[in-house]
Design a protein around this motif. Structure first.
Motif, PDB file in Angstrom:
ATOM      1  N   ARG A  83       5.379   1.342 -24.344  1.00 41.08           N
ATOM      2  CA  ARG A  83       6.758   1.315 -23.843  1.00 41.08           C
ATOM      3  C   ARG A  83       7.386   2.707 -23.888  1.00 41.08           C
ATOM      4  N   THR A  84       7.181   3.422 -24.987  1.00 39.90           N
ATOM      5  CA  THR A  84       7.795   4.759 -25.076  1.00 39.90           C
ATOM      6  C   THR A  84       7.124   5.755 -24.137  1.00 39.90           C
ATOM      7  N   SER A  85       5.848   5.511 -23.808  1.00 39.51           N
ATOM      8  CA  SER A  85       5.198   6.385 -22.822  1.00 39.51           C
ATOM      9  C   SER A  85       5.912   6.302 -21.485  1.00 39.51           C
ATOM     10  N   LEU A  86       6.399   5.125 -21.153  1.00 41.34           N
ATOM     11  CA  LEU A  86       7.130   4.960 -19.899  1.00 41.34           C
ATOM     12  C   LEU A  86       8.559   5.493 -19.990  1.00 41.34           C
ATOM     13  N   LEU A  87       9.170   5.345 -21.153  1.00 46.17           N
ATOM     14  CA  LEU A  87      10.588   5.696 -21.292  1.00 46.17           C
ATOM     15  C   LEU A  87      10.815   7.197 -21.459  1.00 46.17           C
ATOM     16  N   GLY A  88       9.883   7.893 -22.096  1.00 44.02           N
ATOM     17  CA  GLY A  88      10.016   9.332 -22.258  1.00 44.02           C
ATOM     18  C   GLY A  88      10.563   9.739 -23.607  1.00 44.02           C
ATOM     19  N   ARG A  89      10.294  11.003 -23.987  1.00 40.26           N
ATOM     20  CA  ARG A  89      10.648  11.449 -25.324  1.00 40.26           C
ATOM     21  C   ARG A  89      11.612  12.617 -25.363  1.00 40.26           C
ATOM     22  N   SER A  90      12.125  13.033 -24.223  1.00 38.41           N
ATOM     23  CA  SER A  90      13.120  14.109 -24.273  1.00 38.41           C
ATOM     24  C   SER A  90      14.059  14.019 -23.080  1.00 38.41           C
ATOM     25  N   VAL A  91      15.251  14.551 -23.284  1.00 37.48           N
ATOM     26  CA  VAL A  91      16.217  14.701 -22.194  1.00 37.48           C
ATOM     27  C   VAL A  91      16.828  16.092 -22.311  1.00 37.48           C
ATOM     28  N   SER A  92      17.251  16.647 -21.193  1.00 33.50           N
ATOM     29  CA  SER A  92      17.938  17.943 -21.174  1.00 33.50           C
ATOM     30  C   SER A  92      19.321  17.757 -20.576  1.00 33.50           C
ATOM     31  N   ILE A  93      20.301  18.348 -21.231  1.00 31.45           N
ATOM     32  CA  ILE A  93      21.689  18.177 -20.801  1.00 31.45           C
ATOM     33  C   ILE A  93      22.328  19.564 -20.673  1.00 31.45           C
ATOM     34  N   PRO A  94      23.014  19.846 -19.556  1.00 29.76           N
ATOM     35  CA  PRO A  94      23.731  21.115 -19.460  1.00 29.76           C
ATOM     36  C   PRO A  94      24.866  21.185 -20.488  1.00 29.76           C
ATOM     37  N   VAL A  95      25.151  22.391 -20.960  1.00 29.81           N
ATOM     38  CA  VAL A  95      26.263  22.619 -21.890  1.00 29.81           C
ATOM     39  C   VAL A  95      27.253  23.560 -21.218  1.00 29.81           C
ATOM     40  N   ARG A  96      28.521  23.169 -21.236  1.00 28.92           N
ATOM     41  CA  ARG A  96      29.573  24.021 -20.673  1.00 28.92           C
ATOM     42  C   ARG A  96      30.767  24.039 -21.618  1.00 28.92           C
ATOM     43  N   ASP A  97      31.215  25.232 -21.967  1.00 32.26           N
ATOM     44  CA  ASP A  97      32.395  25.389 -22.830  1.00 32.26           C
ATOM     45  C   ASP A  97      32.265  24.592 -24.132  1.00 32.26           C
ATOM     46  N   GLY A  98      31.083  24.631 -24.727  1.00 29.21           N
ATOM     47  CA  GLY A  98      30.891  23.988 -26.022  1.00 29.21           C
ATOM     48  C   GLY A  98      30.778  22.480 -25.975  1.00 29.21           C
ATOM     49  N   GLU A  99      30.644  21.934 -24.779  1.00 30.12           N
ATOM     50  CA  GLU A  99      30.544  20.474 -24.665  1.00 30.12           C
ATOM     51  C   GLU A  99      29.350  20.084 -23.803  1.00 30.12           C
ATOM     52  N   LEU A 100      28.811  18.910 -24.059  1.00 25.55           N
ATOM     53  CA  LEU A 100      27.754  18.376 -23.214  1.00 25.55           C
ATOM     54  C   LEU A 100      28.348  18.046 -21.849  1.00 25.55           C
ATOM     55  N   ALA A 101      27.725  18.534 -20.786  1.00 25.25           N
ATOM     56  CA  ALA A 101      28.222  18.273 -19.431  1.00 25.25           C
ATOM     57  C   ALA A 101      27.605  16.979 -18.914  1.00 25.25           C
ATOM     58  N   LEU A 102      27.928  15.898 -19.598  1.00 27.57           N
ATOM     59  CA  LEU A 102      27.449  14.575 -19.184  1.00 27.57           C
ATOM     60  C   LEU A 102      28.419  13.975 -18.176  1.00 27.57           C
ATOM     61  N   GLY A 103      27.924  13.068 -17.345  1.00 24.75           N
ATOM     62  CA  GLY A 103      28.787  12.331 -16.441  1.00 24.75           C
ATOM     63  C   GLY A 103      29.671  11.378 -17.225  1.00 24.75           C
ATOM     64  N   THR A 104      30.703  10.889 -16.575  1.00 28.69           N
ATOM     65  CA  THR A 104      31.695  10.044 -17.248  1.00 28.69           C
ATOM     66  C   THR A 104      31.065   8.901 -18.032  1.00 28.69           C
ATOM     67  N   TRP A 105      30.066   8.276 -17.452  1.00 29.46           N
ATOM     68  CA  TRP A 105      29.491   7.081 -18.084  1.00 29.46           C
ATOM     69  C   TRP A 105      28.162   7.344 -18.759  1.00 29.46           C
ATOM     70  N   GLN A 106      27.808   8.617 -18.904  1.00 29.71           N
ATOM     71  CA  GLN A 106      26.509   8.937 -19.490  1.00 29.71           C
ATOM     72  C   GLN A 106      26.595   9.147 -21.001  1.00 29.71           C
ATOM     73  N   SER A 107      25.670   8.521 -21.700  1.00 30.75           N
ATOM     74  CA  SER A 107      25.504   8.711 -23.139  1.00 30.75           C
ATOM     75  C   SER A 107      24.026   8.940 -23.418  1.00 30.75           C
ATOM     76  N   ILE A 108      23.751   9.577 -24.564  1.00 28.21           N
ATOM     77  CA  ILE A 108      22.365   9.836 -24.970  1.00 28.21           C
ATOM     78  C   ILE A 108      21.947   8.698 -25.900  1.00 28.21           C
ATOM     79  N   LEU A 109      20.889   8.006 -25.513  1.00 29.08           N
ATOM     80  CA  LEU A 109      20.485   6.796 -26.229  1.00 29.08           C
ATOM     81  C   LEU A 109      19.095   6.953 -26.842  1.00 29.08           C
ATOM     82  N   LEU A 110      19.004   6.748 -28.150  1.00 28.08           N
ATOM     83  CA  LEU A 110      17.703   6.616 -28.805  1.00 28.08           C
ATOM     84  C   LEU A 110      17.247   5.175 -28.600  1.00 28.08           C
ATOM     85  N   ILE A 111      16.023   5.000 -28.132  1.00 30.40           N
ATOM     86  CA  ILE A 111      15.504   3.653 -27.914  1.00 30.40           C
ATOM     87  C   ILE A 111      14.348   3.413 -28.889  1.00 30.40           C
TER      88      ILE A 111
END
Ligand code: ZN
Length: 129
Positions: A83-111
């Motif tokens: 299952r984890t082989s399909l889901l992946g083990r890393s994500v990259s997120i842009p950083v701007r002005d000291g904050e994660l530049a995530l979309g409004t509804w985006q969160s980082i989820l450990l599965i």
């Protein structure tokens, strides 16, 4: 930087956005990578809406049959590895002005796919030149 999470149950979805955000404060701009240091846990970006969290956990269960795999002879958790082989083990997120530049509804989820366990995630921030 590392984040430590105690997961709850065989499959669990944990929002780690706030912990990652704390690690990028003070970085003007750059890229933040979140890497799961395990073979039976994954990381993804999605909406942390409680019903969707339930749906993700239910969906993860459908990604591999629970038994019948060769690795099960060793420790009985081949389904979690697959299952984890399909889901992946890393994500990259842009950083701007000291904050994660995530979309409004985006969160980082450990599965979690083989819990409950203590999990760690490596957070690496590369500032822009
Ligand atoms: Zn195993």
């Amino acid at each position: 930087m590392s984040i430590h999470v105690e997961t709850d149950g065989p499959i669990d979805v944990v929002d780690v956005t706030d912990q990652v955000a704390a690690d990028v404060s003070g970085i003007a701009s750059g890229v933040c990578t979140v890497f799961v240091n395990h073979t039976t846990a994954a990381v993804s970006i999605n909406e942390a809406e409680p019903r969707l969290i339930e749906d993700i956990a239910q969906f993860v269960e459908t990604l591999a049959a629970p038994d019948g795999w060769a690795h099960d002879e060793l420790d009985g958790n081949a389904d979690a590895h697959l299952r984890t082989s399909l889901l992946g083990r890393s994500v990259s997120i842009p950083v701007r002005d000291g904050e994660l530049a995530l979309g409004t509804w985006q969160s980082i989820l450990l599965i979690e796919c083989d819990g409950p366990r203590d999990r760690s995630l490596s957070v690496t921030v590369v500032p822009s030149a």
